[in-house]
Every structure is written in C-alpha cells, then in structure tokens.
Design a protein around this motif. Sequence first.
Motif, PDB file in Angstrom:
ATOM      1  N   TRP A  16       0.783  -1.114  -0.043  1.00  0.00           N
ATOM      2  CA  TRP A  16      -0.009  -0.231   0.025  1.00  0.00           C
ATOM      3  C   TRP A  16       0.911   1.158  -0.028  1.00  0.00           C
ATOM      4  O   TRP A  16       1.976   1.319   0.603  1.00  0.00           O
ATOM      5  CB  TRP A  16      -0.803  -0.014   1.355  1.00  0.00           C
ATOM      6  N   LYS A  17       0.368   2.326  -0.648  1.00  0.00           N
ATOM      7  CA  LYS A  17       0.712   3.595  -0.679  1.00  0.00           C
ATOM      8  C   LYS A  17      -0.115   4.757  -0.126  1.00  0.00           C
ATOM      9  O   LYS A  17      -1.279   4.379  -0.128  1.00  0.00           O
ATOM     10  CB  LYS A  17       1.178   3.955  -2.076  1.00  0.00           C
ATOM     11  N   THR A  18       0.307   5.562   0.508  1.00  0.00           N
ATOM     12  CA  THR A  18      -0.542   6.651   0.931  1.00  0.00           C
ATOM     13  C   THR A  18      -1.477   7.219  -0.223  1.00  0.00           C
ATOM     14  O   THR A  18      -2.544   7.664   0.196  1.00  0.00           O
ATOM     15  CB  THR A  18       0.310   7.901   1.671  1.00  0.00           C
ATOM     16  N   SER A  19      -0.865   7.249  -1.346  1.00  0.00           N
ATOM     17  CA  SER A  19      -1.637   7.828  -2.453  1.00  0.00           C
ATOM     18  C   SER A  19      -2.862   6.782  -2.933  1.00  0.00           C
ATOM     19  O   SER A  19      -3.664   7.218  -3.473  1.00  0.00           O
ATOM     20  CB  SER A  19      -0.760   8.189  -3.673  1.00  0.00           C
ATOM     21  N   ASP A  20      -3.240   5.553  -2.106  1.00  0.00           N
ATOM     22  CA  ASP A  20      -4.226   4.884  -2.360  1.00  0.00           C
ATOM     23  C   ASP A  20      -5.411   5.394  -1.636  1.00  0.00           C
ATOM     24  O   ASP A  20      -6.291   4.710  -1.939  1.00  0.00           O
ATOM     25  CB  ASP A  20      -3.970   3.409  -2.014  1.00  0.00           C
ATOM     26  N   PHE A  21      -5.122   6.290  -0.580  1.00  0.00           N
ATOM     27  CA  PHE A  21      -6.189   6.498   0.159  1.00  0.00           C
ATOM     28  C   PHE A  21      -7.537   7.032  -0.433  1.00  0.00           C
ATOM     29  O   PHE A  21      -8.627   6.712  -0.401  1.00  0.00           O
ATOM     30  CB  PHE A  21      -5.741   7.612   1.436  1.00  0.00           C
ATOM     31  N   PRO A  22      -7.503   8.046  -1.508  1.00  0.00           N
ATOM     32  CA  PRO A  22      -8.781   8.467  -1.918  1.00  0.00           C
ATOM     33  C   PRO A  22      -9.465   7.236  -2.625  1.00  0.00           C
ATOM     34  O   PRO A  22     -10.657   7.310  -2.555  1.00  0.00           O
ATOM     35  CB  PRO A  22      -8.442   9.542  -3.010  1.00  0.00           C
ATOM     36  N   LYS A  23      -8.961   6.431  -3.349  1.00  0.00           N
ATOM     37  CA  LYS A  23      -9.574   5.437  -4.016  1.00  0.00           C
ATOM     38  C   LYS A  23     -10.042   4.362  -3.129  1.00  0.00           C
ATOM     39  O   LYS A  23     -11.198   3.860  -3.148  1.00  0.00           O
ATOM     40  CB  LYS A  23      -9.104   4.781  -5.096  1.00  0.00           C
ATOM     41  N   LEU A  24      -9.369   4.064  -1.939  1.00  0.00           N
ATOM     42  CA  LEU A  24      -9.794   3.262  -0.701  1.00  0.00           C
ATOM     43  C   LEU A  24     -11.127   3.817  -0.198  1.00  0.00           C
ATOM     44  O   LEU A  24     -12.030   3.257   0.098  1.00  0.00           O
ATOM     45  CB  LEU A  24      -8.802   3.001  -0.025  1.00  0.00           C
ATOM     46  N   LEU A  25     -10.987   5.100   0.179  1.00  0.00           N
ATOM     47  CA  LEU A  25     -12.122   5.763   0.521  1.00  0.00           C
ATOM     48  C   LEU A  25     -13.360   5.677  -0.251  1.00  0.00           C
ATOM     49  O   LEU A  25     -14.491   5.193   0.083  1.00  0.00           O
ATOM     50  CB  LEU A  25     -11.772   7.350   1.059  1.00  0.00           C
ATOM     51  N   THR A  55       2.086  -2.684   7.799  1.00  0.00           N
ATOM     52  CA  THR A  55       2.484  -3.530   9.253  1.00  0.00           C
ATOM     53  C   THR A  55       2.270  -4.908   8.869  1.00  0.00           C
ATOM     54  O   THR A  55       3.229  -5.593   9.281  1.00  0.00           O
ATOM     55  CB  THR A  55       1.887  -3.026  10.366  1.00  0.00           C
ATOM     56  N   HIS A  56       1.164  -5.493   8.387  1.00  0.00           N
ATOM     57  CA  HIS A  56       0.970  -6.764   8.400  1.00  0.00           C
ATOM     58  C   HIS A  56       1.944  -7.436   7.223  1.00  0.00           C
ATOM     59  O   HIS A  56       2.549  -8.378   7.524  1.00  0.00           O
ATOM     60  CB  HIS A  56      -0.459  -6.813   8.039  1.00  0.00           C
ATOM     61  N   TYR A  57       2.007  -6.651   6.118  1.00  0.00           N
ATOM     62  CA  TYR A  57       3.055  -7.029   5.166  1.00  0.00           C
ATOM     63  C   TYR A  57       4.482  -7.226   5.722  1.00  0.00           C
ATOM     64  O   TYR A  57       5.137  -8.222   5.470  1.00  0.00           O
ATOM     65  CB  TYR A  57       3.068  -6.256   4.106  1.00  0.00           C
ATOM     66  N   LEU A  58       5.003  -6.301   6.208  1.00  0.00           N
ATOM     67  CA  LEU A  58       6.375  -6.380   7.052  1.00  0.00           C
ATOM     68  C   LEU A  58       6.158  -7.445   8.074  1.00  0.00           C
ATOM     69  O   LEU A  58       7.432  -8.213   7.879  1.00  0.00           O
ATOM     70  CB  LEU A  58       6.494  -5.021   7.871  1.00  0.00           C
ATOM     71  N   LEU A  81      -4.154 -11.868   1.200  1.00  0.00           N
ATOM     72  CA  LEU A  81      -4.301 -12.529   2.384  1.00  0.00           C
ATOM     73  C   LEU A  81      -4.167 -12.125   3.685  1.00  0.00           C
ATOM     74  O   LEU A  81      -3.438 -10.858   4.099  1.00  0.00           O
ATOM     75  CB  LEU A  81      -3.193 -13.883   2.305  1.00  0.00           C
ATOM     76  N   SER A  82      -4.689 -12.416   4.921  1.00  0.00           N
ATOM     77  CA  SER A  82      -4.461 -11.405   6.182  1.00  0.00           C
ATOM     78  C   SER A  82      -5.036 -12.799   7.255  1.00  0.00           C
ATOM     79  O   SER A  82      -5.467 -13.716   7.220  1.00  0.00           O
ATOM     80  CB  SER A  82      -5.761 -10.510   6.293  1.00  0.00           C
ATOM     81  N   LEU A  83      -3.723 -12.602   8.338  1.00  0.00           N
ATOM     82  CA  LEU A  83      -3.811 -13.283   9.419  1.00  0.00           C
ATOM     83  C   LEU A  83      -5.088 -13.169  10.369  1.00  0.00           C
ATOM     84  O   LEU A  83      -5.288 -11.846  10.397  1.00  0.00           O
ATOM     85  CB  LEU A  83      -2.608 -13.436  10.233  1.00  0.00           C
ATOM     86  N   GLN A  84      -6.089 -14.167  10.490  1.00  0.00           N
ATOM     87  CA  GLN A  84      -7.243 -13.837  11.552  1.00  0.00           C
ATOM     88  C   GLN A  84      -6.737 -14.391  12.750  1.00  0.00           C
ATOM     89  O   GLN A  84      -6.623 -15.703  12.842  1.00  0.00           O
ATOM     90  CB  GLN A  84      -8.395 -14.343  10.711  1.00  0.00           C
ATOM     91  N   THR A  85      -7.112 -13.524  13.852  1.00  0.00           N
ATOM     92  CA  THR A  85      -7.070 -14.272  15.177  1.00  0.00           C
ATOM     93  C   THR A  85      -8.253 -13.871  16.150  1.00  0.00           C
ATOM     94  O   THR A  85      -8.204 -14.170  17.414  1.00  0.00           O
ATOM     95  CB  THR A  85      -5.763 -13.541  16.047  1.00  0.00           C
ATOM     96  N   TYR A  86      -9.463 -13.537  15.623  1.00  0.00           N
ATOM     97  CA  TYR A  86     -10.724 -13.145  16.311  1.00  0.00           C
ATOM     98  C   TYR A  86     -11.000 -14.543  16.925  1.00  0.00           C
ATOM     99  O   TYR A  86     -10.605 -15.766  16.411  1.00  0.00           O
ATOM    100  CB  TYR A  86     -11.604 -12.701  15.718  1.00  0.00           C
ATOM    101  N   ASP A  87     -11.703 -14.454  18.220  1.00  0.00           N
ATOM    102  CA  ASP A  87     -11.955 -15.835  19.050  1.00  0.00           C
ATOM    103  C   ASP A  87     -12.929 -16.857  18.256  1.00  0.00           C
ATOM    104  O   ASP A  87     -14.239 -16.645  18.263  1.00  0.00           O
ATOM    105  CB  ASP A  87     -12.510 -15.484  20.311  1.00  0.00           C
TER     106      ASP A  87
END
Length: 177
Positions: A16-25, A55-58, A81-87
Amino acid sequence: MQSYEFTSERLGFRTWKTSDFPKLLEMNTHQEVMRYFPTIQTAIQCREFIERMKTHYLQHGYCYFAVEELATEEFIGFIGLSLQTYDIDFNPSTDIGWRLLPNYWGKGYATEGAKACLNYGFKELNLKEIVSVAPTVNLPSLAVMKKIGMVKVKDFKHPLLTAYPELETCSLFAIQA
C-alpha cells in the motif's frame, strides 16, 4: 513502471501507498460495495487500514494487497491474504479476501486475483491452508470461493457480527495446499 510483488494475467499486486487513500475511501464509502459489511468506513478507518496492511505485510510477507489493472495501472481495490485471530475455533487462520470498485465488477478480476493470491500463499509463503469467510447472504463472494476451488466447511455465527443479525451467519470455506 509500477513494481509489483506478483502479477496475474491482468492484475498487479503491491503493498500500500499513502496515495491509495482516495480510491480506498471511495470504495469503502460506496453503499453497494459495502452492502455485506456492518457499515461504510470513515476516512480515519481507511487510513488505519492502509497502515495496518503495511505493518501486516512487514510482519508476515502478505496482506490484503492493493491491486491495479496492469493495462492502465489504475487501482481497482484489494485482493489478498490476512492473518485472522478473532476468537473462533478455526483461528488463527490465513484468510483470503477481496473488495473491488464497482467499475471493475463482472470482469472476473476477483476470481483471477484470488487464484493468484492462493498460488502466492501456497508456493511462495508455504501456507498449508487458506480460508475465506463471508456472510451467507453475500452470494457474489461465496461464488468466487467456489470458483477458486474452495470447499465449504460450515456455517457459523461470527463473533464480531453479533450486533448485525442479517450478517452474523457466515460461511467458512477452505482450501489446502
């Protein structure tokens, strides 16, 4: 020329880049895009999402990647992909998920991108299993799960959606390496 972590035939996957913010929003405040989520997201939530994915990527070598159409280098949404840890009994798990801007619906991008992410997860990250979760009413996402070879494991009450009865019953799909 954009630098990608990996590509599929028509898509490029990157951090991700900070410049992705407008399209994500734009995507996360679109009523139709967010119809299977509890609420649309605020600007603060979108900024936090970008930072969380960086952070997740790093930490893990993967995230819900920002995705671009290779032909135009236009941001179309995220797939990854994302690590999920909810109960819940199947966590911790690695989840595959996607969300696209409406202009890119109906072109097979979610399926193509999800297949590329499965390949990345199994071949590059040596994951043994990848899961996907969606409310049972989210028929488009359930269809993508089936198209990419995932198998339904069960329906369950999502612990984070108890305040949203129309979304609380979810389907768990899984695929092994």
